[in-house]
Design a protein around this motif. Sequence first.
Motif, short mmCIF file in Angstrom:
data_model
loop_
_atom_site.label_atom_id
_atom_site.label_comp_id
_atom_site.label_asym_id
_atom_site.label_seq_id
_atom_site.Cartn_x
_atom_site.Cartn_y
_atom_site.Cartn_z
N ARG A 1 -5.28 6.26 2.15
CA ARG A 1 -4.58 5.08 1.63
C ARG A 1 -4.69 3.91 2.60
O ARG A 1 -4.81 2.76 2.21
N ALA B 1 -6.18 0.30 1.89
CA ALA B 1 -5.33 -0.88 2.07
C ALA B 1 -6.01 -1.94 2.92
O ALA B 1 -5.99 -3.12 2.57
N SER C 1 0.82 -1.21 0.00
CA SER C 1 0.00 0.00 0.00
C SER C 1 0.86 1.26 0.00
O SER C 1 0.34 2.34 -0.19
N MET D 1 -4.07 -1.42 -5.64
CA MET D 1 -3.92 0.02 -5.42
C MET D 1 -3.91 0.79 -6.74
O MET D 1 -4.08 2.00 -6.75
#
Lengths: 329, 278
Positions: free
Chosen positions: A235, A239, A129, A220
Amino acid sequence: MGMRLIARFTARCGRLLLVLAAVAVAAFSLIQASPIDPVDAYLGPQVAQVSPEQRTLIAERWGFDDPAAVQFVKWARNLANGELGWSHVYNAPVSDIIASRFRASLSLLAIAWLGSTLLGFALGVIAGSHEGSLADRLIRLYSYTLASTPIFWLAIAVLLLFSVGLGWTPVCCASPPGMLRADVDWLTRLHHLLLPALTLSLLGVAQIALHTRARMLELMRSDIALYALAQGATRRDIAWRHGARHACLPALTLALASLGELFGGSILVEQVFAYPGLGQATVEAGLRSDIPLLLAIALFTTLFVSLGNAFADLLYRWVDPRLREEVRP
Amino acid sequence: MKALLAVDALSLSFQRYSGWFRRHAVPCLNDVSLTVVPGEVHAVVGASGAGKSLMAWAVMGLLPANAHLSGTLNFDGLPLDAERLAALRGKCLALIPQSIAALDPLVRSGRQVRWSARRAGIAAHRTPHIARQTLSRYGLATDVEQAYPHTLSGGMARRVLLAMATAGDADLLIADEPTTGLDPCNRQRVLDYLRELADAGKGILLITHDLQHALTVANRVTVFHAGTTLETAPSDAFDGQGERLTMPYTRALWQALPSNGFQAPARERTHEEVLSLA
């Protein structure tokens, strides 16, 4: 629904039996082709005191003169009746040896398996990630280094460091020398288990981390992540909510398919730490030509690994709804 | 009326390496300008590859790191920088994505709408209620909440995306080709929902290559060509032979529609010619 489940279960069991039969034939043929002489192995050092006539008598009585196929059928019939034979190394029934040794190995294998899966997965998600970050580069470096380190070498290194050098963990065995296993409390057992389990768990970490990372990178960069970003997700949110779900498919497959490797690793680790598990018994059986024990261990590990794979299939269906069969009334 | 979104002289290029060290810029958007006011559906029409979606991503701040932007982006009268975008995404600005691949195949639809509401800043205990309400607004029953995306039809999946984009009650909604691949009935349904949202005071930026159907709901139309905006016209200017349209390209686009004579342009014009005709 019920019928279909039963059908699937039967098919699976049938396939498992086929695999076991194939492994039985292969293992038996290999033993036949090997230079091991069962009578010599049984007699051990006493072989010098036995005359050739007596040897022939033993071989005749045990049926070693029969053709290989006949011997195999005899062995297979005993096997089907649950009679695995007698181990001359441990002087006990093979089934007892496997049961007690596997019980000792089970905690080692379970801790190592769980440790490597969870740690590998977490590292993979973190690395994937944050592609290109310091954490990603460190995790990758660690994984590549670990993936190319022989497990027995690693075991010796940690043994030297933690047991010999620092004295934090015991040097050998599953319990202090001279004590009965029954008298040892669980804390002491855990203390003895710690280092071998840790070493063994490091074996699977690298693979799982790298595969999880690859799947995370893919996710991603996907529309799913882009759209989640557009919704205001961070993020980390992406993730763990989306990424972890998608990445757990390859991680699960790998973790359960690598049970064989884990068992192979345990043979080396148990040898280095002198841990009395199934792995050590395998080495003993091999070195001292204990044919019944060796064959039984081969079949047992086949069963172990096959069940792991079957379990992976089951979990796959649970994680990915697209793999479930649609049952429409 | 004060503009909700104002894009002014926006240019975009991507940095690329050719060989090992030589870096060069690939221009994608050039001098893009348009405004969206509350209560209007503003259609952006143009051919595939004209840069419509790139503009949407630029507004949402979803471009990759090698993108270079210039020009101004204002939202609600204030410049839309990276920091403000991060705070407003999902809450004040929402996107309906082009592809239904944006739905996570491993998560039930209802839960995805709840996540979307949560990301838009709605308190966790209210998200189940909001999700149910939003889904039912688009005619999706409670069993859709339990359904995984692969079991939904294209039209239903599109409405789930619509629900996700509107769950946070954003003021500006960017709909990127929201009707691609839908049958006429479902297409009109989605367009009508967008009209309803605009009538409720939201600003809608409708990106499409389907001029004919965009006109049924749009207040204004901006025509995109090769990375730039040619002109913005009120939708009633698309009438007759297109006499009230100023750009020849726009007029040609209008006249090429089957209902307006189906006339093909004499030949494909280059981008420079299109601009010089202005």
